[in-house]
Scaffold this motif. Structure first.
Motif, PDB file in Angstrom:
ATOM      1  N   TRP A 282       5.200 -10.140   0.768  1.00  0.00           N
ATOM      2  CA  TRP A 282       5.432  -9.245  -0.367  1.00  0.00           C
ATOM      3  C   TRP A 282       4.293  -8.248  -0.480  1.00  0.00           C
ATOM      4  O   TRP A 282       3.211  -8.440   0.064  1.00  0.00           O
ATOM      5  N   VAL A 283       4.579  -7.161  -1.215  1.00  0.00           N
ATOM      6  CA  VAL A 283       3.569  -6.146  -1.481  1.00  0.00           C
ATOM      7  C   VAL A 283       3.757  -5.649  -2.916  1.00  0.00           C
ATOM      8  O   VAL A 283       4.883  -5.494  -3.396  1.00  0.00           O
ATOM      9  N   ALA A 284       2.645  -5.431  -3.605  1.00  0.00           N
ATOM     10  CA  ALA A 284       2.679  -4.898  -4.971  1.00  0.00           C
ATOM     11  C   ALA A 284       2.934  -3.395  -4.914  1.00  0.00           C
ATOM     12  O   ALA A 284       2.569  -2.720  -3.946  1.00  0.00           O
ATOM     13  N   LEU A 285       3.559  -2.880  -5.969  1.00  0.00           N
ATOM     14  CA  LEU A 285       3.886  -1.457  -6.053  1.00  0.00           C
ATOM     15  C   LEU A 285       3.166  -0.797  -7.225  1.00  0.00           C
ATOM     16  O   LEU A 285       2.913  -1.429  -8.251  1.00  0.00           O
ATOM     17  N   LYS A 286       2.877   0.483  -7.055  1.00  0.00           N
ATOM     18  CA  LYS A 286       2.395   1.306  -8.168  1.00  0.00           C
ATOM     19  C   LYS A 286       3.585   1.562  -9.084  1.00  0.00           C
ATOM     20  O   LYS A 286       4.727   1.223  -8.752  1.00  0.00           O
ATOM     21  N   ALA A 287       3.345   2.191 -10.214  1.00  0.00           N
ATOM     22  CA  ALA A 287       4.438   2.537 -11.131  1.00  0.00           C
ATOM     23  C   ALA A 287       5.435   3.443 -10.417  1.00  0.00           C
ATOM     24  O   ALA A 287       5.046   4.396  -9.741  1.00  0.00           O
ATOM     25  N   LEU A 288       6.711   3.133 -10.546  1.00  0.00           N
ATOM     26  CA  LEU A 288       7.760   3.895  -9.871  1.00  0.00           C
ATOM     27  C   LEU A 288       8.443   4.855 -10.832  1.00  0.00           C
ATOM     28  O   LEU A 288       8.628   4.543 -12.002  1.00  0.00           O
ATOM     29  N   THR A 289       8.825   6.003 -10.316  1.00  0.00           N
ATOM     30  CA  THR A 289       9.616   6.982 -11.063  1.00  0.00           C
ATOM     31  C   THR A 289      11.014   7.001 -10.453  1.00  0.00           C
ATOM     32  O   THR A 289      11.219   6.507  -9.345  1.00  0.00           O
ATOM     33  N   PRO A 290      11.990   7.564 -11.162  1.00  0.00           N
ATOM     34  CA  PRO A 290      13.344   7.599 -10.614  1.00  0.00           C
ATOM     35  C   PRO A 290      13.377   8.290  -9.246  1.00  0.00           C
ATOM     36  O   PRO A 290      12.673   9.265  -9.006  1.00  0.00           O
ATOM     37  N   GLY A 291      14.186   7.725  -8.349  1.00  0.00           N
ATOM     38  CA  GLY A 291      14.341   8.294  -7.018  1.00  0.00           C
ATOM     39  C   GLY A 291      14.645   7.229  -5.982  1.00  0.00           C
ATOM     40  O   GLY A 291      14.845   6.061  -6.300  1.00  0.00           O
ATOM     41  N   VAL A 292      14.664   7.666  -4.726  1.00  0.00           N
ATOM     42  CA  VAL A 292      14.956   6.778  -3.603  1.00  0.00           C
ATOM     43  C   VAL A 292      13.651   6.403  -2.916  1.00  0.00           C
ATOM     44  O   VAL A 292      12.794   7.255  -2.673  1.00  0.00           O
ATOM     45  N   TYR A 293      13.516   5.127  -2.600  1.00  0.00           N
ATOM     46  CA  TYR A 293      12.321   4.593  -1.954  1.00  0.00           C
ATOM     47  C   TYR A 293      12.703   3.932  -0.632  1.00  0.00           C
ATOM     48  O   TYR A 293      13.768   3.310  -0.534  1.00  0.00           O
ATOM     49  N   THR A 294      11.836   4.078   0.346  1.00  0.00           N
ATOM     50  CA  THR A 294      12.071   3.483   1.661  1.00  0.00           C
ATOM     51  C   THR A 294      11.081   2.349   1.896  1.00  0.00           C
ATOM     52  O   THR A 294       9.874   2.536   1.766  1.00  0.00           O
ATOM     53  N   VAL A 295      11.627   1.203   2.235  1.00  0.00           N
ATOM     54  CA  VAL A 295      10.831   0.032   2.586  1.00  0.00           C
ATOM     55  C   VAL A 295      10.824  -0.068   4.109  1.00  0.00           C
ATOM     56  O   VAL A 295      11.882  -0.104   4.732  1.00  0.00           O
ATOM     57  N   THR A 296       9.652  -0.080   4.695  1.00  0.00           N
ATOM     58  CA  THR A 296       9.508  -0.254   6.134  1.00  0.00           C
ATOM     59  C   THR A 296       8.737  -1.542   6.361  1.00  0.00           C
ATOM     60  O   THR A 296       7.696  -1.753   5.740  1.00  0.00           O
ATOM     61  N   TRP A 297       9.264  -2.387   7.242  1.00  0.00           N
ATOM     62  CA  TRP A 297       8.599  -3.667   7.480  1.00  0.00           C
ATOM     63  C   TRP A 297       8.366  -3.907   8.969  1.00  0.00           C
ATOM     64  O   TRP A 297       9.107  -3.419   9.810  1.00  0.00           O
ATOM     65  N   VAL A 298       7.305  -4.616   9.230  1.00  0.00           N
ATOM     66  CA  VAL A 298       6.974  -5.087  10.573  1.00  0.00           C
ATOM     67  C   VAL A 298       6.715  -6.577  10.437  1.00  0.00           C
ATOM     68  O   VAL A 298       5.913  -6.994   9.594  1.00  0.00           O
ATOM     69  N   ALA A 299       7.402  -7.376  11.224  1.00  0.00           N
ATOM     70  CA  ALA A 299       7.235  -8.823  11.176  1.00  0.00           C
ATOM     71  C   ALA A 299       6.836  -9.319  12.564  1.00  0.00           C
ATOM     72  O   ALA A 299       7.564  -9.105  13.531  1.00  0.00           O
ATOM     73  N   VAL A 300       5.690  -9.942  12.632  1.00  0.00           N
ATOM     74  CA  VAL A 300       5.263 -10.584  13.877  1.00  0.00           C
ATOM     75  C   VAL A 300       5.375 -12.083  13.644  1.00  0.00           C
ATOM     76  O   VAL A 300       4.683 -12.645  12.783  1.00  0.00           O
ATOM     77  N   ALA A 301       6.279 -12.695  14.395  1.00  0.00           N
ATOM     78  CA  ALA A 301       6.521 -14.129  14.247  1.00  0.00           C
ATOM     79  C   ALA A 301       5.318 -14.922  14.739  1.00  0.00           C
ATOM     80  O   ALA A 301       4.470 -14.412  15.477  1.00  0.00           O
ATOM     81  N   ALA A 302       5.267 -16.161  14.331  1.00  0.00           N
ATOM     82  CA  ALA A 302       4.156 -17.036  14.715  1.00  0.00           C
ATOM     83  C   ALA A 302       3.995 -17.123  16.229  1.00  0.00           C
ATOM     84  O   ALA A 302       2.903 -17.353  16.723  1.00  0.00           O
TER      85      ALA A 302
END
Length: 123
Positions: free
Chosen positions: A88-108
């Protein structure tokens, strides 16, 4: 009439086994909060992704950007110490609009996957 097929042997069996192992060696999202395509309120204060395999915290990340490409994350993504499948990641205050989440996962086991999705903050 009975039809039988020969059993796989040698290189074919080895290749089949290798492909099956590779298919299970990557971490993929099982559940996201907010979900892909979701509409949420401006009180959304984090993004969390539950993966199907444990993650290497040093090499895994989540970033969230607004429609202009500006980061809205507050700090670095964290892999939960009590559940290595949850990041997880904390977010700053959001305003109306579209947000893009980009993730990178490196498995064990070191295999890397990545992806992105969007969610909308309602007015």
């Amino acid at each position: 009439m009975k039809i039988s097929f020969p059993k796989a042997r040698g290189p074919v069996a080895a290749l089949t086994l290798a492909i099956a192992q590779l298919a299970h060696a990557h971490a993929f999202p099982k559940h996201e909060v907010p979900a892909a395509g979701a509409t949420v309120s401006s009180s959304q204060n984090s993004v969390a992704i539950d993966f199907d395999d444990g993650l290497e915290s040093e090499f895994s990340a989540i970033t969230v950007t607004d429609a202009r490409g500006n980061s809205v994350t507050s700090g670095k993504a964290v892999v939960d110490p009590s559940n290595a499948k949850l990041m997880w990641v904390a977010l700053k205050a959001l305003t109306p609009g579209v947000y893009t989440v980009t993730w990178v996962a490196v498995a064990a086991d070191g295999h890397r996957t990545e992806g992105e999705y969007t969610f909308t903050v309602k007015e």
